[in-house]
Enzyme design. Sequence first.
Site, PDB file in Angstrom:
ATOM      1  N   GLN A 112       0.824  -1.211   0.000  1.00  0.00           N
ATOM      2  CA  GLN A 112       0.000   0.000   0.000  1.00  0.00           C
ATOM      3  C   GLN A 112       0.860   1.264   0.000  1.00  0.00           C
ATOM      4  O   GLN A 112       0.319   2.364  -0.019  1.00  0.00           O
ATOM      5  CB  GLN A 112      -0.924   0.004   1.228  1.00  0.00           C
ATOM      6  N   ARG A 117      -8.424  -0.757   8.174  1.00  0.00           N
ATOM      7  CA  ARG A 117      -9.445   0.156   7.675  1.00  0.00           C
ATOM      8  C   ARG A 117      -9.773   1.257   8.674  1.00  0.00           C
ATOM      9  O   ARG A 117     -10.941   1.468   9.042  1.00  0.00           O
ATOM     10  CB  ARG A 117     -10.707  -0.612   7.298  1.00  0.00           C
TER      11      ARG A 117
END
Length: 787
Positions: free
Chosen positions: A221, A368
């Site tokens: 990421q 998240r």
Amino acid sequence: MATEAEEIRGIGHRVRRKEDDRFIRGAGNYIDDIHLPGMLHMAILRSPFAHAKINSVDGSRAQELEGVIAVVTGELMAQHNLAWMPTLSGDTEAVLATDKVRFQGQEVAAVIATDPYIAKDALELIDVDYDPLGVVINPEQAAAADAPLIRDEKEGQADNHIYHWESGDKEATDAAFAQADRVVSLDTFYPRSHPSPLETCGCLADVNPATGQATIYMTSQAPQLIRTVFALVAGLPEEKIRIVSPDIGGGFGNKVPVYPGYVVATAASLLLGHPVKWIEDRTENLISTGFARDFWMHGEVALKEDGTMTGLRVSLDADEGAFYADAQPSKFKVGLFHIVSGSYDLPAAHVVADGYYTNKAPGGVAYRCSFRVTEASYMIERLVQNAAYEIGMDPADFRKKNFIEKDQFPYKSATGFEYDSGDYHGAMELALEKVGYEQLRKEQAEAREQGRLIGIGLASFTEVVGAGPHKDYDILGIKMNDGAELRVHPTGKAHLKISSQTQGQGHETTFAQIVAEELGIQPEDIKVTHGDSDDTPYGLGTYASRSTPTVGAATAMVSRKLADKARKLAAHLLEVSEEDVELAKGRFTVKGAPDKAVTIQDVAFAAYTNFPDGMEAGLEGVAYYDPPNLTFPFGTYAVVVEVDADTGQWKVNRMVAVDDCGVRINPMVVEGQIHGGLCEGFGIAAMEQITFDEEGNCIGANFLDYLLPTAWETPRFELGETVTPSPHHPIGAKGVGESATVGSPAAFVNAVIDALWPLGVRNIDMPLTSAKVWEAIQAAKAGAAAG
Ligand code: CDP
């Protein structure tokens, strides 16, 4: 020159996601889709023990298996000074264990073979001699005086304590509690959970021994950050390292850390002169990578008799696992947990956090969420519901009484945040109206008389996303600023290169819409590149809902830079002075003479063919954005459940989610983000459970033990929106990708507790499995009978 303007599908348009075309055709390009000539395969041998001394690792039998090219041990890595690596939190982590193993699933050795199955088979032929040691599986055990020392290799580390961290004003908070009419407290545990993306982690390392060029395809990421970390760890020149994150099948924080597999595969490729691929299987992913949460929390709120909250105290113990490896901004040991005062005007607050090593895989990733905001939001939203009931108020009224008022923004919180904007009453009123709150309370009362257990749960969360301003936010000293580079071609089509990497959030569409809004080029005419460290500007990665607040802002800023030059070019073409030119939706018009116009396409062509003397050719630029502040999305979620008292099963009858993320770039993408987040929040509240037995065996190593909600269990979601723009963001947007996972677990749990409150149930820790709910009902009944 210019024809009538076509509507530009910029901000606010429900543009279909460009990237979906390749995904629904099965034409995505994931790591495992990449094949290079001469490619070898790597498999990792993992420890069966949670804590054990290693006496020896013998790979000679494995080495003899046909097709095995090499067996890599910790000893071999140590010869290259790579047995240990630094973590993103400034700790160290074993790449391949040498002295001992510290969690079940830890990397002990690796096999490189011509085929992935041979590599796996060969693992069974590696002989490791272990001496099991005492095991620590939670902070309480870690803090015990006679606890086994986990990090005995660290100089000066005499116990299992990692950090002590405080925020807020202790004295003012103590004073508030001393003067309180009432104090309500709650002890709660936010269990270890796993982001479990569809695609597991992996990489394909291709180091060319002749040139020294290292190209590493990686499920990361944060490709730019990883390039720098690799340069620092391996001592390779940074310009010779290229990290490419192609399509990524979900990340949710799981793909932020640097995993040992990446390092071993790269070292193996360097030593063997062949590309080496490593792809985790599901069990490896679930037991050894990127755990989240695992917080033991105690919260207390000081109250006046009328329900006004005057102070908040929270203390917590964080189970970080065997290596403190998550990516937190370096100033903040437990991330942004100090947002724990949430949506409430709390004059005094004090947070104390302690982190511990345990014999579990490294934890603490921001699954998240913006670092530890999920745990904070859960704590305060559970606590306010209990406080409301203890003081005899409806939880909606209690919240409304204590909310920060709309005119108090920008609001300085007791723990030092400056909330940019908000309208908490607005979001709450809309949620109550949509769910039919008053009527529901009446129906609940009637149902109770019939012995039915209906519960209504609310959560009014405030998030903090968009790290961050360079003054306070860095990882390993690198400031958390991000970039965007934009080039408009002669034919008026454009290429935007962004520093953040998408894992399914739709960046290729939404970031093109920002350019469309600013310059009037249609989003389908803008190619968006991301994820290749050789071909994108520097940035710290995609997590913590930071893409829109940082890269979205950089995209708007670089577009504006180009618009300034385009205005000069338009003035040249229109033969007027620059001050007389106006730009709206891709058309440059002359003030007072709107028929005299040129389009952005005319201007782009002129940038290469007909520009004034003294002007540089081309229409391109780059912008790096240093956010002046974080952004603070918020919302109110309302959940209605019915609990079966005989079985403990509970069913969600309604779920209403009102979100405010400021200006919505693409409302359809935002709704998709919220649906996904609610689904994950429901899973955490209802069923996701990774536990460890007393020997440190991980229970939850597959999707039979670690339950994720499927379409069958997932409730229907009803969405609503309010729009309170961020005053400091160039397009008024706040992040949204994670709001629903942050806000919703408390709403689900509050609904179940609301149903059971009259029975005397005050708390059940997640996940609220039927068995736990049933046990809580039985315990409450037994307590009532005894009392
Ligand atoms: O960093 P990440 O992309 O996970 O999070 P985000 O910035 O919250 O964005 C998630 C997706 O929603 C992206 O495609 C954004 O561009 C989009 N979004 C939007 O359309 N409007 C907003 N106000 C916020 C996000």
